[in-house]
Design a protein around this motif. Structure first.
Motif, PDB file in Angstrom:
ATOM      1  N   SER A   1       0.824  -1.209   0.000  1.00  0.00           N
ATOM      2  CA  SER A   1       0.000   0.000   0.000  1.00  0.00           C
ATOM      3  C   SER A   1       0.859   1.261   0.000  1.00  0.00           C
ATOM      4  O   SER A   1       2.033   1.232   0.367  1.00  0.00           O
ATOM      5  N   TRP A   2       0.264   2.361  -0.432  1.00  0.00           N
ATOM      6  CA  TRP A   2       0.907   3.665  -0.279  1.00  0.00           C
ATOM      7  C   TRP A   2       0.968   4.019   1.202  1.00  0.00           C
ATOM      8  O   TRP A   2       0.186   3.517   2.010  1.00  0.00           O
ATOM      9  N   LYS A   3       1.891   4.912   1.527  1.00  0.00           N
ATOM     10  CA  LYS A   3       1.988   5.362   2.926  1.00  0.00           C
ATOM     11  C   LYS A   3       0.729   6.125   3.322  1.00  0.00           C
ATOM     12  O   LYS A   3       0.180   5.943   4.403  1.00  0.00           O
ATOM     13  N   ASN A   4       0.293   6.998   2.443  1.00  0.00           N
ATOM     14  CA  ASN A   4      -0.974   7.683   2.629  1.00  0.00           C
ATOM     15  C   ASN A   4      -1.517   8.054   1.257  1.00  0.00           C
ATOM     16  O   ASN A   4      -0.919   7.710   0.236  1.00  0.00           O
ATOM     17  N   SER A   5      -2.634   8.754   1.221  1.00  0.00           N
ATOM     18  CA  SER A   5      -3.309   8.999  -0.054  1.00  0.00           C
ATOM     19  C   SER A   5      -2.546   9.938  -0.976  1.00  0.00           C
ATOM     20  O   SER A   5      -2.928  10.098  -2.137  1.00  0.00           O
ATOM     21  N   ALA A   6      -1.466  10.572  -0.502  1.00  0.00           N
ATOM     22  CA  ALA A   6      -0.680  11.474  -1.344  1.00  0.00           C
ATOM     23  C   ALA A   6       0.799  11.105  -1.377  1.00  0.00           C
ATOM     24  O   ALA A   6       1.611  11.869  -1.889  1.00  0.00           O
ATOM     25  N   ASP A   7       1.137   9.938  -0.843  1.00  0.00           N
ATOM     26  CA  ASP A   7       2.537   9.526  -0.773  1.00  0.00           C
ATOM     27  C   ASP A   7       2.655   8.049  -1.162  1.00  0.00           C
ATOM     28  O   ASP A   7       2.249   7.169  -0.404  1.00  0.00           O
ATOM     29  N   PRO A   8       3.198   7.767  -2.363  1.00  0.00           N
ATOM     30  CA  PRO A   8       3.274   6.368  -2.821  1.00  0.00           C
ATOM     31  C   PRO A   8       4.404   5.558  -2.204  1.00  0.00           C
ATOM     32  O   PRO A   8       4.598   4.394  -2.581  1.00  0.00           O
ATOM     33  N   SER A   9       5.156   6.136  -1.275  1.00  0.00           N
ATOM     34  CA  SER A   9       6.201   5.347  -0.629  1.00  0.00           C
ATOM     35  C   SER A   9       5.561   4.199   0.148  1.00  0.00           C
ATOM     36  O   SER A   9       4.404   4.277   0.551  1.00  0.00           O
ATOM     37  N   PRO A  10       6.289   3.093   0.347  1.00  0.00           N
ATOM     38  CA  PRO A  10       5.681   1.877   0.929  1.00  0.00           C
ATOM     39  C   PRO A  10       5.027   2.117   2.274  1.00  0.00           C
ATOM     40  O   PRO A  10       5.607   2.743   3.169  1.00  0.00           O
ATOM     41  N   GLY A  11       3.792   1.635   2.413  1.00  0.00           N
ATOM     42  CA  GLY A  11       3.068   1.734   3.666  1.00  0.00           C
ATOM     43  C   GLY A  11       3.190   0.463   4.483  1.00  0.00           C
ATOM     44  O   GLY A  11       4.069  -0.378   4.247  1.00  0.00           O
ATOM     45  N   LEU A  12       2.271   0.285   5.427  1.00  0.00           N
ATOM     46  CA  LEU A  12       2.363  -0.832   6.372  1.00  0.00           C
ATOM     47  C   LEU A  12       1.657  -2.095   5.884  1.00  0.00           C
ATOM     48  O   LEU A  12       1.862  -3.171   6.439  1.00  0.00           O
ATOM     49  N   PHE A  13       0.829  -1.998   4.840  1.00  0.00           N
ATOM     50  CA  PHE A  13      -0.006  -3.128   4.456  1.00  0.00           C
ATOM     51  C   PHE A  13       0.471  -3.748   3.148  1.00  0.00           C
ATOM     52  O   PHE A  13       0.906  -3.044   2.228  1.00  0.00           O
ATOM     53  N   SER A  14       0.385  -5.058   3.069  1.00  0.00           N
ATOM     54  CA  SER A  14       0.799  -5.764   1.858  1.00  0.00           C
ATOM     55  C   SER A  14      -0.141  -6.934   1.589  1.00  0.00           C
ATOM     56  O   SER A  14      -0.732  -7.501   2.513  1.00  0.00           O
ATOM     57  N   LEU A  15      -0.268  -7.274   0.301  1.00  0.00           N
ATOM     58  CA  LEU A  15      -1.054  -8.435  -0.130  1.00  0.00           C
ATOM     59  C   LEU A  15      -0.123  -9.374  -0.861  1.00  0.00           C
ATOM     60  O   LEU A  15       0.553  -8.982  -1.817  1.00  0.00           O
ATOM     61  N   GLU A  16      -0.042 -10.622  -0.411  1.00  0.00           N
ATOM     62  CA  GLU A  16       0.882 -11.563  -1.030  1.00  0.00           C
ATOM     63  C   GLU A  16       0.400 -12.994  -0.859  1.00  0.00           C
ATOM     64  O   GLU A  16      -0.445 -13.295  -0.002  1.00  0.00           O
ATOM     65  N   LEU A  17       0.940 -13.867  -1.698  1.00  0.00           N
ATOM     66  CA  LEU A  17       0.673 -15.291  -1.578  1.00  0.00           C
ATOM     67  C   LEU A  17       1.453 -15.836  -0.384  1.00  0.00           C
ATOM     68  O   LEU A  17       2.566 -15.391  -0.108  1.00  0.00           O
ATOM     69  N   ASP A  18       0.854 -16.762   0.332  1.00  0.00           N
ATOM     70  CA  ASP A  18       1.474 -17.306   1.536  1.00  0.00           C
ATOM     71  C   ASP A  18       2.885 -17.809   1.237  1.00  0.00           C
ATOM     72  O   ASP A  18       3.077 -18.743   0.441  1.00  0.00           O
ATOM     73  N   PRO A  19       3.929 -17.212   1.845  1.00  0.00           N
ATOM     74  CA  PRO A  19       5.302 -17.654   1.592  1.00  0.00           C
ATOM     75  C   PRO A  19       5.596 -19.055   2.112  1.00  0.00           C
ATOM     76  O   PRO A  19       6.609 -19.654   1.743  1.00  0.00           O
ATOM     77  N   ASN A  20       4.713 -19.598   2.951  1.00  0.00           N
ATOM     78  CA  ASN A  20       4.916 -20.940   3.483  1.00  0.00           C
ATOM     79  C   ASN A  20       4.421 -22.029   2.535  1.00  0.00           C
ATOM     80  O   ASN A  20       4.506 -23.212   2.859  1.00  0.00           O
TER      81      ASN A  20
END
Length: 843
Positions: free
Chosen positions: A180-199
């Protein structure tokens, strides 16, 4: 030399006019852009839009990123950003170019430094970058573009485009994920991610801070993820690959003309959106997790989450005694910084002043208890509170049957108005100055109980005196009641013997002016002749009549043998006589002579909505203006019943046949026979006798007997979809299989083709398409599965009346497949679970 200058100038012209490539002689800088061959995507420098707020200046310096966005969408919507964590002060000071080693790099010309690079090993130094109609920027061999060294689609940011892989390279261990973006005006990496289970399991996770998995899609079952069935019913074709070298999910579009995207939003939700030209905005199809408050640590430390009704409502707030740590971040939907204390704790000040009070505890009931609780040794709530006070790092405590728990860290994941698992009462530690005297809990719970016992003794004595007085008053009232019943019985011509009938007579003691003579009604209706009949049902018949003063009336005559009629008559008599609203049918009178049970209403010249809406010829009289008037009027009537009348009422049988239309097609809600009155603090109730109409019943009512104002909201949603589509909810009479209208609308909605379901008789009014689509979305919001997800009727009225209100996202509605069987239209049916169904004919 002249030739080189010419080539450079020619290359700049090509870039300015929308060429799709960058090569060694044509770098990109300033306002230059390259556009894909089919003009679907653009690559260039962009500055994220800044929202207007009190803490964000619109005149602040702009900052720029190199990225890709939709060419066909007028609202700037980046789908990929190369420099997400590196901003550029001005596009003229940077250049995107092919380096000597063949890589695509971004250079800061003022400092002569490299900001970003594709950073791949290339066998040839003759390369070029090309933007594709897929939205991918590719670094290819200049002489053979089929050789691709690097592509942006393999390095997604917050957007997942068709054809991209979301998954894991099992050889390198690299995971293609959305961040996710850091906020609605900053595309730097935020705290949330969507990914396939690495396990290695076949499910998607949304993660917080790369450490906490707070949502899962469920395993892949060959067609869709088990906890995301809505993904199988929309406009995508999914493909899941799992082999020895890689495991990934990709998708393609059913219709290439649709502009749609998956994102991981700054709110911590993954969303599917479709661009709608008619609205000039992105329309949310679905989001997961659906409740905002299921997003982990969404509101930061000491931030409390409340699932809002509307997408525009605030869902993060600071708890009592705290305020936003950085207000400007909150304005940009970045709540991760959380909240800060307004006043330090007593133990933190080391104050020895006699005027300084010790810390107090603020009681927060019905909250989801925060994470990271610790157990403490305590045998009572008093000892638990003392244990917290004796440790300055203790921020809160809770005492329940399981014992004492305390918190020694920042409180996260708080949620108010919570009744689910893990909820309870939290006592939050605050400085004494933060609490008014009436909110302080300086007295420990055990002390409070002692005072309660003393107070109870005093109150008990007073109560005993009041009870004696009440008994005396009761006997006096009963005597007056018997005298009144006899007077009415004499006028009726027969003494009532049924106690229920006697109760009914008592119910009208305050509305004597409504009593009508039976002889008057016989004359008005031609002795209830068939030629005057408007409709009939299990309760009895409705006749048209004309009073001596020329006033037209509708006379509802309940069968004397109908046991349902007694309760229905009482309910309508008590409710309708006390309700006054322009969108509720008006009661003119009642007749109880000769054991008759008759209610008299104002006459509606256009009869009931269903007699016009579902007639292939008459429906043409319902243009969109009239249909919208009906939708808005019913919404106002329900808001009055639920929130504005002196009684809080749930109708329980809202449907097209119970909406009457006057001469100007103004709607009037009728038939309050199943309505229920709620107490002041009551929000829902449960019944063992479920009565109503299939298709309009909410799932919690049909299955479990639970009803509330949100049950009426569900019925209203079905009614709205009927009005817009002109289709009965129970499908065509000629169909071999029952068709559930909500299912049908949802299917077309997710495919972006819901406009095809609009009643064909409205095709001559294309200017109202936006309003029609808004009504469909409101209808779908009202038929969502969980009652708490449905809007209140106040919110519905705001949505209908506002031109700018942003509607909440729509989740999969309730599909009551268990109620989908065809019903007998000619009889009053009872199901095996004891459910009774009211089937009323048009009036």
């Amino acid at each position: 030399m002249a030739l080189l200058v010419f080539l450079l100038l020619f290359g700049q012209i090509l870039l300015c006019t929308g060429a799709d490539t960058i090569n060694s002689t044509t770098p990109l800088s300033g306002s230059q852009k390259i556009v894909s061959q089919g003009s679907k995507f653009t690559l260039g420098f962009y500055s994220p839009p800044k929202p207007q707020s009190k803490t964000i200046s619109s005149t602040s310096d702009d900052y720029y990123y190199i990225g890709i966005w939709y060419s066909t969408v007028p609202l700037l919507t980046p789908v990929w950003t190369a420099t997400a964590d590196m901003l550029v002060s001005a596009p003229t000071a940077a250049s995107l170019e092919i380096a000597k080693d063949g890589n695509l790099v971004l250079r800061d010309q003022t400092r002569n430094r490299q900001i970003w690079s594709t950073n791949v090993s290339i066998s040839s130094n003759s390369t070029m970058a090309i933007i594709r109609d897929s939205g991918s920027l590719e670094l290819t061999d200049a002489s053979n573009p089929s050789i691709v060294y690097w592509q942006s689609i393999d390095h997604p940011t917050d957007t997942w485009l068709p054809g991209a892989k979301l998954g894991l390279n099992k050889i390198t261990g690299v995971s293609n994920r959305l961040v996710s973006w850091k906020n609605s005006a900053d595309p730097s990496p935020g705290l949330f991610s969507l990914e396939l289970d690495p396990n290695g399991t076949t499910q998607l996770f949304i993660r917080w801070n790369e450490s906490v998995n707070y949502w899962t899609s469920g395993p892949w079952n060959g067609k869709y993820f088990t906890l995301m069935p809505e993904a199988a019913k929309n406009i995508y074709r999914f493909q899941f690959i799992n082999n020895a070298t890689e495991s990934y999910l990709s998708y393609s579009m059913e219709e290439d003309s649709l502009v749609s995207r998956f994102i991981i939003d700054v709110t911590g939700q993954t969303k599917q959106l479709i661009w709608m030209d008619s609205k000039q905005q992105w329309i949310l199809v679905w989001a997961q997790p659906q409740p905002w408050c299921d997003v982990y640590a969404l509101c930061g430390a000491y931030g409390s989450c409340t699932n809002p009704l509307n997408a525009s409502d605030t869902y993060c707030n600071c708890v009592k005694g705290f305020s936003q740590k950085v207000q400007s971040d909150w304005d940009l939907q970045d709540y991760s910084g959380g909240c800060k204390r307004n006043a330090p704790l007593f133990c933190e000040t080391n104050s020895s002043s006699a005027h300084t009070q010790s810390d107090k505890f603020y009681v927060m009931t019905d909250v989801r208890l925060p994470d990271n609780a610790r157990g403490a040794v305590a045998k009572s709530s008093q000892e638990c509170q003392v244990a917290c006070l004796n440790n300055c790092s203790c921020t809160a405590y809770a005492y329940n049957p399981a014992g004492c728990v305390v918190w020694h860290e920042d409180l996260i994941n708080l949620q108010e108005q919570y009744s689910g698992e893990g909820g309870g009462t939290l006592l939050l530690r605050l400085a004494a100055s933060e609490l008014p005297d009436q909110q302080r809990t300086s007295e420990l719970p055990d002390q409070q109980r002692t005072k309660t016992r003393i107070s109870g003794s005093v109150v008990g004595g007073v109560a005993a005196v009041l009870i004696i007085l009440a008994i005396m008053s009761f006997f006096l009232f009963q005597k007056c009641r018997r005298d009144r019943t006899l007077r009415i019985s004499e006028n009726a011509g027969a003494a009532p013997t049924d106690f229920r009938y006697t109760d009914l007579l008592d119910d009208i003691r305050s509305i004597d002016s409504l009593l009508l003579d039976l002889s008057t009604l016989r004359a008005a209706t031609n002795d209830f002749g068939e030629g005057n009949m408007l409709g009939k049902g299990g309760f009895g018949m409705v006749h048209k009549g004309v009073l001596p003063d020329g006033k037209q009336i509708a006379v509802k005559r309940l069968c004397q043998s109908s046991t349902q009629g007694i309760g229905e008559l009482k309910s309508e008599l008590v409710l309708v006589a006390k309700l006054r609203h322009r969108n509720l049918v008006s009661l003119i009178g009642v007749c109880l002579e000769e054991q008759e049970k008759i209610l008299v209403y104002e006459f509606m010249p256009n009869r009931s909505l269903d007699t016009i809406l579902f007639d292939s010829e008459k429906c043409r009289d319902l243009d969109w203006e009239r249909r919208f008037k009906i939708i808005s009027g019913v919404a106002r009537g329900l808001r009055y019943l639920h929130e504005e009348s002196q009684l809080k009422i749930v109708h329980r049988d809202l449907k097209a046949s119970n909406i009457l239309l006057d001469l100007d097609y103004n709607p009037k809600i009728s038939d309050f026979g199943l309505a229920k009155i709620f107490g002041g603090d009551q929000s829902e109730d449960v019944t063992r006798r479920i009565a109503g109409t299939y298709g309009y019943m909410s799932p919690e009512y049909a299955m479990h007997g639970q009803y509330s104002a949100k049950s009426d909201a569900f019925s209203f949603g079905v009614l709205v979809l009927e009005i817009v589509t002109g289709r009965r909810n129970n499908g065509s009479c000629n169909s071999e299989q029952y068709v559930y209208l909500v299912n049908l609308v949802w299917e077309y909605w997710t495919r972006g083709k819901v406009i095809e379901l609009i009643d064909p008789s409205l095709s001559d009014h294309p200017s109202h398409v936006d309003q029609v689509l808004k009504c469909i979305q409101i209808g779908l919001l009202c038929v969502q599965n969980r009652p708490e997800d449905r809007p209140t009727m106040s919110s519905v009225n705001v949505m209908l009346s506002s031109q700018s209100a942003r509607l909440p996202s729509v989740s999969m509605p309730a599909f009551s497949d268990g109620l989908s069987g065809r019903s007998d239209n000619n009889s009053e049916a009872a199901s095996s679970n004891g459910m009774t169904i009211t089937k009323l004919e048009p009036r």
